[in-house]
Design a protein around this motif. Structure first.
Motif, PDB file in Angstrom:
ATOM      1  N   ASP A 427      53.475  82.459  69.131  1.00  0.00           N
ATOM      2  CA  ASP A 427      54.633  81.797  68.526  1.00  0.00           C
ATOM      3  C   ASP A 427      55.926  82.513  68.880  1.00  0.00           C
ATOM      4  OD1 ASP A 427      53.276  79.718  67.364  1.00  0.00           O
ATOM      5  OD2 ASP A 427      52.923  80.770  65.479  1.00  0.00           O
ATOM      6  N   ILE A 432      53.938  75.996  72.755  1.00  0.00           N
ATOM      7  CA  ILE A 432      53.866  74.567  72.428  1.00  0.00           C
ATOM      8  C   ILE A 432      52.392  74.249  72.218  1.00  0.00           C
ATOM      9  CG2 ILE A 432      54.419  72.241  73.196  1.00  0.00           C
ATOM     10  CD1 ILE A 432      56.528  73.495  75.053  1.00  0.00           C
ATOM     11  N   GLY A 438      53.302  66.937  69.836  1.00  0.00           N
ATOM     12  CA  GLY A 438      54.535  67.672  69.592  1.00  0.00           C
ATOM     13  C   GLY A 438      55.551  67.469  70.696  1.00  0.00           C
ATOM     14  N   TRP A 440      58.562  66.366  70.484  1.00  0.00           N
ATOM     15  CA  TRP A 440      59.883  66.879  70.103  1.00  0.00           C
ATOM     16  C   TRP A 440      59.903  68.401  70.215  1.00  0.00           C
ATOM     17  CZ3 TRP A 440      62.649  70.122  67.080  1.00  0.00           C
ATOM     18  CH2 TRP A 440      64.009  69.854  66.924  1.00  0.00           C
ATOM     19  N   GLU A 441      58.827  69.069  69.808  1.00  0.00           N
ATOM     20  CA  GLU A 441      58.787  70.529  69.916  1.00  0.00           C
ATOM     21  C   GLU A 441      58.866  70.981  71.367  1.00  0.00           C
ATOM     22  OE1 GLU A 441      57.000  68.748  67.944  1.00  0.00           O
ATOM     23  OE2 GLU A 441      57.606  69.492  65.949  1.00  0.00           O
ATOM     24  N   ARG A 442      58.275  70.178  72.283  1.00  0.00           N
ATOM     25  CA  ARG A 442      58.353  70.534  73.695  1.00  0.00           C
ATOM     26  C   ARG A 442      59.795  70.420  74.196  1.00  0.00           C
ATOM     27  NH1 ARG A 442      55.919  67.465  79.010  1.00  0.00           N
ATOM     28  NH2 ARG A 442      56.058  69.247  80.426  1.00  0.00           N
ATOM     29  N   HIS A 444      62.449  70.661  72.364  1.00  0.00           N
ATOM     30  CA  HIS A 444      63.226  71.727  71.724  1.00  0.00           C
ATOM     31  C   HIS A 444      62.998  73.066  72.415  1.00  0.00           C
ATOM     32  CE1 HIS A 444      63.859  74.864  68.584  1.00  0.00           C
ATOM     33  NE2 HIS A 444      64.977  74.190  68.438  1.00  0.00           N
ATOM     34  N   ALA A 445      61.789  73.287  72.934  1.00  0.00           N
ATOM     35  CA  ALA A 445      61.530  74.534  73.662  1.00  0.00           C
ATOM     36  C   ALA A 445      62.390  74.616  74.919  1.00  0.00           C
ATOM     37  CB  ALA A 445      60.050  74.633  74.017  1.00  0.00           C
ATOM     38  N   GLN A 487      64.695  69.320  62.050  1.00  0.00           N
ATOM     39  CA  GLN A 487      65.122  69.166  63.440  1.00  0.00           C
ATOM     40  C   GLN A 487      66.621  69.360  63.580  1.00  0.00           C
ATOM     41  OE1 GLN A 487      63.584  65.242  64.176  1.00  0.00           O
ATOM     42  NE2 GLN A 487      61.542  65.977  64.759  1.00  0.00           N
TER      43      GLN A 487
END
Length: 577
Positions: A427, A432, A438, A440-442, A444-445, A487
């Motif tokens: 983390d 990811i 995920g 959106w998390e990708r 955001h990364a 977010q």
């Protein structure tokens, strides 16, 4: 004397930074915080302050990502220790919300806060200090300078995941837990009994140091109480603020009316090192909630406390090797790499050889080839993250082994076979965990990687980063109306201006840089920027904004940003054609 000092170092003199770092002496009450380079979130600075207070071990879980709790823990540790002067370097690089949190920390604790600016003071910082009594000096103030004989530098603190396991006998009963029940109303606590369970006379100094380095005050105090008293968790959960007496250094633990194990209410004498942790917990509760539970969080959960014990590499005595090899036993699918806490809970249908067999397989997994492979591939993952600022390799020609290893870690986590310590380390690299669920998390990364390189999210629509269409993803976020609060906060931490159009965002940043170098909002229309940006035309861009303002073409955020710079509109705005 005001409690805030703004120290100016416009030339970024290396001697000033060395002097501030040499003045770091927690025993003398002086703390110097050097923010981690490349971080923009306010919570990251709270973790830096906790590390400067010698509390670098943040347990895994949602608590380490909670915004208000991290700063409350920081204030609690400052109040419980002798820290009286806090110096923050590179203050000109912090975001405005971080400045406000630092000033709020000074109001909570009464410390003397010194903000060191190694460049021109940002206008937003000047505005934040305008409502706070402060002094401005050139160079470091006397309390931020090292003593004539500075203390010797301490060795670097090792990561919690790299420590050896310590076996503590009094942790045997910690995993015994009942559902929280009402406290006893009237009782006469007796002195602690030594019958059956002798109290611990001494603890290894290494165990005490590890508990003191935990950032969570409640978990540190609960583990210290368990190590001293040997009480199970359902007894720790009964302690309230009224049961702790700081002057007498005593703590009363009650027995639930219908507990699973026979016990009674008792008062324990605490050593000084444990009293400091309980003092910090009392301050922490007064700063967060109105709960009176001293050693248990509001949800009365045992799992986070056991995770903190594993994070510090503290465990109860483990079962010895089985005398003979068990015959035909199907191991469960999930075998964590931590200590076997369930071996000390009464489970009637458990085979007698289960604990020894599980521990034997776990030891083989830790010391086998897979353990060495994980350490080697983690180094490759950290090197990839340092170069690309994300952990999403997509080039099979160059990163095929790393891609295979990352996919394996995702599978192990989904099956529950990945240790909590390894999840925490991944983390930290922005792992990811689900590329499909995920999405959106990708994105955001990659946005975090872009912000780490450029310092903003004014991304052109057609821009890509390592093959990912980050510009198109950012455009969808600006147009989306269904983003959650989490977010929104995540994007605000990367760039508070992310909702603006990229061209306007970049031009506004060029204007603020022009003003920071001594430029003015008024002057010839065709004037150029300073030597750092000679192609920028601040006058022409301001005239264009004046035309947009006259026709209502600005959003409320754009108007507020321009008004914060000063009087920028002309007295007679040009009429639209």
């Amino acid at each position: 004397m005001p409690g805030v000092t703004l120290a100016l170092d416009p030339g970024d003199d290396a001697a000033c930074t060395r002097a501030a770092l040499a003045a770091h002496d927690p025993a003398a009450g002086r703390i110097t915080v050097h923010p981690t380079p490349g971080t923009t979130r306010a919570d990251d600075l709270a973790l830096d302050v906790l590390a400067a207070l010698d509390k670098p071990y943040t347990p895994p879980g949602p608590w380490s990502r909670a915004h208000g709790l991290l700063w409350a823990a920081t204030a609690a540790w400052i109040l419980a220790t002798s820290a009286r002067h806090v110096t923050v370097l590179r203050a000109h690089l912090l975001a405005p919300p971080t400045w406000r949190l630092l000033l709020d920390l000074q109001q909570r604790t009464g410390i003397h806060l010194t903000l060191v600016c190694h460049r021109t003071t940002p206008p937003a910082l000047t505005a934040a200090l305008h409502q706070t009594a402060h002094t401005t000096t050139t160079g470091l103030p006397p309390h931020a300078l090292p003593c004539p004989q500075p203390s010797t530098s301490l060795p670097p603190i090792p990561r919690a995941s790299s420590l050896d396991w310590l076996t503590i006998p009094t942790l045997t009963r910690l995993a015994l837990s009942d559902i929280p029940e009402p406290l006893c109303t009237t009782c006469t606590p007796a002195p602690p009994s030594t019958k059956g369970r002798p109290l611990l006379d001494s603890l290894p100094s290494e165990a005490v140091q590890r508990i003191h380095r935990l950032a969570h005050p409640q978990h540190a105090a609960a583990l210290a109480t368990t190590l001293v008293t040997g009480a199970p968790f359902h007894h720790l959960a009964t302690a309230t603020l009224a049961d702790y007496h700081p002057t007498r250094a005593t703590l009363t633990l009650h027995a639930p009316p219908h507990g699973r194990t026979p016990a009674r209410c008792a008062t324990y004498e605490l050593p000084p090192w444990a009293g400091l942790l309980l003092d910090a917990t009392a301050h922490y509760l007064s700063l967060t909630t109105a709960s009176t539970r001293l050693l248990a969080p509001p949800e009365h959960s045992l799992a986070p406390l056991l995770q903190s014990a594993e994070h510090c590499r503290l465990r109860p005595p483990q079962h010895p090797h089985p005398t003979k090899r068990p015959t035909r036993y199907a191991f469960p699918a999930a075998l964590p790499d931590g200590p076997d806490w369930t071996a000390f809970v009464d489970i009637p249908d458990l085979p007698p050889h289960l604990a020894g067999a599980v521990q034997r397989r776990r030891r083989l997994k830790e010391q086998g080839t897979r353990w060495r492979e994980w350490e080697r591939m983690y180094v490759d993952a950290a090197a990839f993250h340092a170069e690309h600022h994300h952990l999403d390799p997509t080039d099979p020609d160059h990163d095929s082994p790393l891609m295979t290893w990352i996919a394996r870690q995702r599978h192990l986590k989904g099956c529950g076979e990945l240790a909590l310590a390894r999840i925490t380390e991944l983390d930290a690299l922005g792992m990811i965990w689900s590329k499909n669920a995920g999405a959106w998390e990708r994105g955001h990364a990659y946005a975090r990687a872009w912000a780490a390189r450029t310092g903003h999210l004014a991304i052109p629509v057609k821009a890509t980063l390592d093959g990912y269409a980050i510009g198109a993803w950012m455009r969808r976020q600006r147009k989306a109306a269904g983003l959650t609060d989490h977010q929104h906060h995540a994007l605000d931490a990367l760039d508070p201006l992310w909702q603006l159009e990229p061209d306007w965002n970049r031009s506004y940043r060029r204007l603020t840089a022009y003003l920071a170098e001594g430029g003015s909002l008024t002057g010839p229309v065709n004037r150029t920027g300073h030597t750092s940006d000679p192609h920028f035309r601040p006058g022409s861009w301001l005239r264009k904004q004046n035309c947009l303002a006259s026709t209502g073409g600005h959003t409320a955020q754009q108007t507020a940003l321009l008004d914060a710079l000063g009087p920028w509109q002309t007295t007679s705005p040009p009429q639209p054609h």
